[in-house]
Design a protein around this motif. Sequence first.
Motif, PDB file in Angstrom:
ATOM      1  N   ALA A 170       1.061  -1.645   0.295  1.00 23.26           N
ATOM      2  CA  ALA A 170      -0.011  -0.152   0.209  1.00 23.26           C
ATOM      3  C   ALA A 170       0.781   1.162   0.011  1.00 23.26           C
ATOM      4  O   ALA A 170       0.452   2.672  -0.793  1.00 23.26           O
ATOM      5  N   ARG A 171       1.726   1.830   0.845  1.00 26.85           N
ATOM      6  CA  ARG A 171       3.013   2.219   1.149  1.00 26.85           C
ATOM      7  C   ARG A 171       3.807   2.727  -0.871  1.00 26.85           C
ATOM      8  O   ARG A 171       3.639   3.527  -0.864  1.00 26.85           O
ATOM      9  N   ASP A 172       4.034   1.367  -1.236  1.00 30.62           N
ATOM     10  CA  ASP A 172       4.925   1.484  -2.014  1.00 30.62           C
ATOM     11  C   ASP A 172       3.671   2.650  -3.576  1.00 30.62           C
ATOM     12  O   ASP A 172       4.107   3.177  -4.796  1.00 30.62           O
ATOM     13  N   GLU A 173       2.527   1.624  -3.428  1.00 35.04           N
ATOM     14  CA  GLU A 173       1.838   2.510  -4.587  1.00 35.04           C
ATOM     15  C   GLU A 173       0.917   3.488  -4.247  1.00 35.04           C
ATOM     16  O   GLU A 173       1.011   4.593  -5.445  1.00 35.04           O
ATOM     17  N   ARG A 174       1.030   3.900  -3.178  1.00 43.71           N
ATOM     18  CA  ARG A 174       0.909   5.490  -2.129  1.00 43.71           C
ATOM     19  C   ARG A 174       2.344   6.176  -2.962  1.00 43.71           C
ATOM     20  O   ARG A 174       1.772   7.133  -3.437  1.00 43.71           O
ATOM     21  N   THR A 175       3.535   5.854  -2.522  1.00 45.60           N
ATOM     22  CA  THR A 175       4.774   6.653  -3.696  1.00 45.60           C
ATOM     23  C   THR A 175       4.511   6.920  -4.465  1.00 45.60           C
ATOM     24  O   THR A 175       4.629   7.683  -5.140  1.00 45.60           O
ATOM     25  N   ALA A 176       4.113   5.579  -5.886  1.00 49.70           N
ATOM     26  CA  ALA A 176       4.056   5.901  -6.917  1.00 49.70           C
ATOM     27  C   ALA A 176       3.072   6.607  -7.106  1.00 49.70           C
ATOM     28  O   ALA A 176       3.063   6.950  -8.358  1.00 49.70           O
ATOM     29  N   ARG A 177       1.270   6.702  -6.930  1.00 50.60           N
ATOM     30  CA  ARG A 177       0.586   7.706  -7.122  1.00 50.60           C
ATOM     31  C   ARG A 177       0.920   8.610  -6.797  1.00 50.60           C
ATOM     32  O   ARG A 177       1.702   9.444  -7.898  1.00 50.60           O
ATOM     33  N   LEU A 178       1.414   9.173  -6.434  1.00 49.40           N
ATOM     34  CA  LEU A 178       2.411  10.600  -5.078  1.00 49.40           C
ATOM     35  C   LEU A 178       3.311  11.273  -6.383  1.00 49.40           C
ATOM     36  O   LEU A 178       3.176  12.097  -7.042  1.00 49.40           O
ATOM     37  N   ARG A 179       4.087  10.364  -6.706  1.00 43.22           N
ATOM     38  CA  ARG A 179       5.349  10.654  -7.545  1.00 43.22           C
ATOM     39  C   ARG A 179       4.454  11.237  -8.513  1.00 43.22           C
ATOM     40  O   ARG A 179       5.039  12.067 -10.042  1.00 43.22           O
ATOM     41  N   ALA A 180       3.585  10.441  -9.282  1.00 42.25           N
ATOM     42  CA  ALA A 180       3.376  10.322 -10.894  1.00 42.25           C
ATOM     43  C   ALA A 180       2.517  11.328 -11.032  1.00 42.25           C
ATOM     44  O   ALA A 180       2.942  12.475 -11.732  1.00 42.25           O
ATOM     45  N   GLN A 181       1.873  11.549  -9.695  1.00 43.32           N
ATOM     46  CA  GLN A 181       1.089  13.170  -9.321  1.00 43.32           C
ATOM     47  C   GLN A 181       1.967  14.885  -9.462  1.00 43.32           C
ATOM     48  O   GLN A 181       1.707  15.528 -10.318  1.00 43.32           O
ATOM     49  N   ARG A 182       3.226  14.121  -8.687  1.00 43.58           N
ATOM     50  CA  ARG A 182       3.922  15.465  -8.336  1.00 43.58           C
ATOM     51  C   ARG A 182       4.729  15.711 -10.434  1.00 43.58           C
ATOM     52  O   ARG A 182       4.909  16.665 -10.057  1.00 43.58           O
TER      53      ARG A 182
END
Length: 60
Positions: free
Chosen positions: A39-51
């Motif tokens: 879940a943390r890795d998926e959140r990190t990937a999603r936030l990175r893509a948004q950034r």
Amino acid sequence: MDHRDSGAVGRAETKAAREAERSEAAAAVWADVERERRARDERTARLRAQRLAREAAKAE
């Protein structure tokens, strides 16, 4: 003598049951840890893509 043998067998069975419970509990804990990591890795990937999308939009 049979009484002592049955007591030893009972203790061994109890010990085996405790070890099995501990093993099951450990497996459940590791499953939780793994689920939280994913879940943390998926959140990190999603936030990175948004950034990156925001930064790309600003650069245009």
